[in-house]
Scaffold this active site. Structure first.
Site, PDB file in Angstrom:
ATOM      1  N   TYR A 157       6.139   2.173  -5.914  1.00 49.35           N
ATOM      2  CA  TYR A 157       6.686   1.766  -4.719  1.00 49.35           C
ATOM      3  C   TYR A 157       7.572   0.643  -4.836  1.00 49.35           C
ATOM      4  O   TYR A 157       8.679   0.135  -4.597  1.00 49.35           O
ATOM      5  CB  TYR A 157       5.601   1.522  -3.521  1.00 49.35           C
ATOM      6  CG  TYR A 157       5.946   0.799  -2.365  1.00 49.35           C
ATOM      7  CD1 TYR A 157       6.615   1.461  -1.317  1.00 49.35           C
ATOM      8  CD2 TYR A 157       5.863  -0.469  -2.273  1.00 49.35           C
ATOM      9  CE1 TYR A 157       7.144   0.946  -0.281  1.00 49.35           C
ATOM     10  CE2 TYR A 157       6.256  -1.384  -0.970  1.00 49.35           C
ATOM     11  CZ  TYR A 157       6.784  -0.427  -0.125  1.00 49.35           C
ATOM     12  OH  TYR A 157       6.879  -1.077   1.146  1.00 49.35           O
ATOM     13  N   LYS A 161      11.333  -0.845  -4.375  1.00 50.59           N
ATOM     14  CA  LYS A 161      11.695  -2.239  -3.564  1.00 50.59           C
ATOM     15  C   LYS A 161      12.456  -3.311  -4.006  1.00 50.59           C
ATOM     16  O   LYS A 161      13.341  -4.025  -3.510  1.00 50.59           O
ATOM     17  CB  LYS A 161      10.487  -2.603  -2.793  1.00 50.59           C
ATOM     18  CG  LYS A 161      10.106  -1.556  -1.515  1.00 50.59           C
ATOM     19  CD  LYS A 161      10.951  -1.677  -0.550  1.00 50.59           C
ATOM     20  CE  LYS A 161      10.311  -0.514   0.720  1.00 50.59           C
ATOM     21  NZ  LYS A 161      11.517  -0.342   1.718  1.00 50.59           N
TER      22      LYS A 161
END
Ligand code: FAD
Lengths: 251, 445
Positions: A157, A161
């Protein structure tokens, strides 16, 4: 048009069911007619959001939108701009998979990367083009402190990001002088549907508090918004950690 | 020449980008209009409108300020022909020494003829002198078809009265012929009275007898009772002109610009500081003073300070100006209370009495009381301005578009009942919607 008090007349929410995104829209709803375009895949949750915003006086439209299908983005978003200026767009879609699951299943990791990074880049380009043509606009990119320095517990993740933050930081600078502004939101832990399955840390924020920080950053003309405020400190600490220590972090 | 750049109005809020076309002659302007893209074209004068009236995001903005020639002055009949970019200041410098004056001037001499027509501006003598439009004999208008038409009020009343107050949305005014009035001296006899209480101030504002009397009150809302300074000016007789200037009583003394003092914004947004700067709070001043001042010093007090609009800091400011009918005194009182309770402190305000309106479809002036207040722009102003707009709309009043940057389309339609007629004329004159502005987008004009 954005007015003298920083109130938009139209908002496009990409990831139309995002809790933080909807909280931002709610803050701009103050009894005046606000055009809200919710771009999302059809779902009961989307219908609920439409009903709720309409009951508060917004004129709501929906657009079928799948962040994972970048080749459809330009065509999906063109009608939103054709029907009138979009004063403010919120890039709020994202996936937060369990790190272990993502490492166990290649498809999950790839999907996370393509939605959170490729999808964000894709709409960023489309929004920048359309808003440059209209001569004004604000893009709010909901990124994460996880992207500041991905950790063992979240690097699938976090890496996506990190890419998203880097892209929108760059976009912000490249759009100076066009009338279009970008605010990159570096959100820490915010209690929402996305994080409901996780145990919240002590300083966790709420979507409403995040929305307040975001609208304040828009008004102040800031390029970055940290929310909750502690996220900024946390990011600084994690950035300063030696790799040896970072490697062993349990969270 | 075209350059893309951000533009704002005088209030320095909500910047948007446009391609700014400068130095264009009639042919180039007509070509720009004919080749207008989907974001359209808009004329811009000196940028003295406070809000977004002279902005056209993503489109073309034709900067008219270089078109600043005075074409002809009829010294016998009192008519001046000028290009649209000529400022009120330039006109006064040219006509006053010859014994003529513009019958209506706004509170700043830096506005252009085009801007004065587009906003159908009013002065402190509106009660008996009317608005700018009453003194425009004709103008050349470049319309959406790329043609230039000569528009006179008698021959083409629809286009004329859609353009007066039409905020640039009917076309580009290229040149205008303006009627002048006689002037004996370039000086004004100004009587200032310190007055306490709203009723007394309103009575004082109502005393003007003729079109050459200018009346205005600067008011301070910080105390339990409204206090103010009422200024009443009329042309000075030659005998009243200061002896030093008596040999040439018509020599025009323009406001001498002083640079804006580098005061921190926070200091100036404090109401007391502002009030002191405006002289309202000079408690020691005598209750009545009579002075003979150069015309410009009385008419354009703020022009003496260069770039005073910067004192409100980075976020700029809003000037909210509304008018309510003469008998809506309760609404006026309520509006003053709303303003006094504002989040950013008590604003300084200016109160005037307007006379009957003209035929301008979107012209602001109408019979009644008009109040203008400056406030630093902030999201926290939203409830206050919303409440004011409700009060004013319900009373049958309106907000001035040349100052506005926060009104909603809903209030706009209630405040300007002739908006449907305006739209109809625009549809015939400009079916494709070539002339566009941020104001028009915001208010769905
Ligand atoms: C200190 C100060 C005091 C003021 N006092 C008063 C007052 O007492 N009374 C009053 O009525 N107003 C007042 N105003 C407002 C001002 O008079 C108006 O906003 C006026 O329109 C400004 O003219 P401008 O040349 O700066 O036009 P801009 O601000 O550049 O443009 C204003 C509007 O005019 C249009 N326009 C400009 N040129 C043309 C053209 N050639 N053809 C077609 N449209 C055109 C624009 O499209 C825009 O809609 C004041 C403003 C200031 C800053």
């Amino acid at each position: 048009m954005m007015d003298a008090l920083g109130r938009p007349q139209s908002v496009l929410l990409l990831g139309g069911t995002s809790d933080i995104g909807l909280a931002v829209v709610a803050r701009y709803l103050d009894g005046r007619p606000l055009r809200v375009v919710l771009a999302a895949r059809d779902s009961p949750r989307l219908k609920e959001a439409v009903a709720q915003l309409s009951s508060r006086g917004a004129v709501v439209e929906t657009v079928e939108f799948d962040a994972a299908e970048p080749q459809t983005h330009a065509a999906a978003l063109a009608p939103c701009f054709a029907q009138g200026d979009i004063d403010l767009a919120i890039v709020a879609f994202g996936l937060l998979p369990d790190q272990r699951a993502a490492m166990a299943d290649q498809a999950t990791a790839v999907r996370t990367a393509s939605v959170n990074y490729t999808g964000a880049v894709s709409v960023g380009v489309v929004l920048a083009q359309a808003m440059t043509a209209q001569g004004h606009g604000v893009i709010i990119a909901l990124s994460s402190v996880a992207g500041e320095r991905p950790r063992p517990a979240n690097f699938v993740y976090g890496s996506a990001k990190a890419g998203m933050s880097a892209f929108y930081d760059g976009l912000a600078d490249s759009l100076i002088g066009t009338g279009v502004r970008v605010v990159v939101v570096r959100a820490g832990f915010v209690r929402s549907r996305m994080t409901a399955h996780l145990s919240a840390p002590p300083l966790a924020g709420t979507p409403e508090r995040a929305a307040a920080a975001i609208t304040e950053a828009v008004w102040r003309g800031r390029a970055v918004a940290w929310t909750p405020g502690s996220a900024r400190v946390l990011a600084a600490v994690i950035r300063a950690l030696p790799r040896r220590v970072l490697r062993r972090l349990p969270f | 020449m075209t350059t893309a750049r951000p533009l704002t109005g005088w209030g320095r809020v909500a910047p948007t980008n446009a391609r700014v076309l400068t130095g264009a002659d009639d042919t180039t302007l007509a070509a720009a209009v004919r080749e207008a893209g989907p974001r359209g074209v808009l004329a811009r004068g000196a940028g003295r409108a406070y809000g977004d009236a002279a902005q056209n995001s993503g489109g073309v903005v034709a900067d008219m300020t270089h078109r600043n020639r005075i074409l002809h002055l009829d010294e016998v009949g009192g008519v001046v022909h000028a290009e649209a970019g000529v400022t009120v200041d330039a006109l006064l410098r040219a006509v006053v020494p010859r014994g003529w004056c513009l019958p209506v001037v706004p509170g700043s001499a830096h506005v252009t003829v085009g801007g004065a027509i587009a906003a159908d501006v009013h002065g402190k003598n509106h009660r008996h002198g009317g608005a700018f439009g009453g003194h425009v004999l004709a103008f050349d208008l470049l319309t959406a078809d790329g043609q230039v038409r000569q528009v006179r009020p008698a021959a083409e009343p629809e286009i004329f009265w859609a353009t007066l107050g039409g905020m640039g949305l009917t076309g580009i005014v290229l040149r205008a012929a303006l009627r002048l009035v006689r002037l004996r001296t370039a000086w004004a006899t100004v009587v200032q009275r310190r007055i306490t209480g709203l009723d007394a101030l309103l009575t004082g504002l109502d005393t003007a007898q003729g079109p050459d009397e200018h009346v205005v009150a600067r008011i301070d809302l910080s105390g339990p009772r409204v206090r103010g300074v009422l200024s009443h000016a009329r042309p000075a007789a030659t005998a009243d002109v200061p002896p030093r200037h008596r040999a040439q009583p018509l020599a025009y003394v323009a406001s001498r610009p002083l640079p804006c003092p580098p005061l921190p914004g926070a200091l100036l947004s404090k109401p007391t500081t502002l009030a002191a700067a405006n002289g309202v709070l000079r408690v020691a001043a005598p209750p009545v003073t009579t002075r003979v001042l150069p015309l410009a010093a009385f008419l354009f007090p703020l022009d003496r300070i260069v770039a005073w609009n910067r004192v409100y800091g980075r976020h700029g400011f809003v000037q909210h100006q509304f008018v309510v009918p003469p008998d809506a005194l309760d609404v006026l009182g309520a509006a003053l209370r709303v303003l006094a309770a504002g989040p950013g402190g008590v604003p300084l305000a200016v109160l005037k009495r307007l006379g009957p309106g003209d035929a301008g479809l979107l012209s602001f002036p109408m019979d009644g009381w008009t109040l203008a207040a400056d406030m630093p722009a902030a999201p926290s102003l939203a409830p206050l301005l919303g409440r004011l707009d409700d009060l004013v709309a319900r009373a049958g009043g309106r907000v001035y578009l040349a100052k506005d940057s926060s009104l909603s389309a809903r209030h706009m339609a209630r405040m300007y009942p002739r908006l449907p007629e305006f739209r109809e004329i625009r549809r015939t004159l400009d079916p494709q919607g070539v002339f566009r502005s941020d104001l028009a987008r915001r208010l769905s004009l």
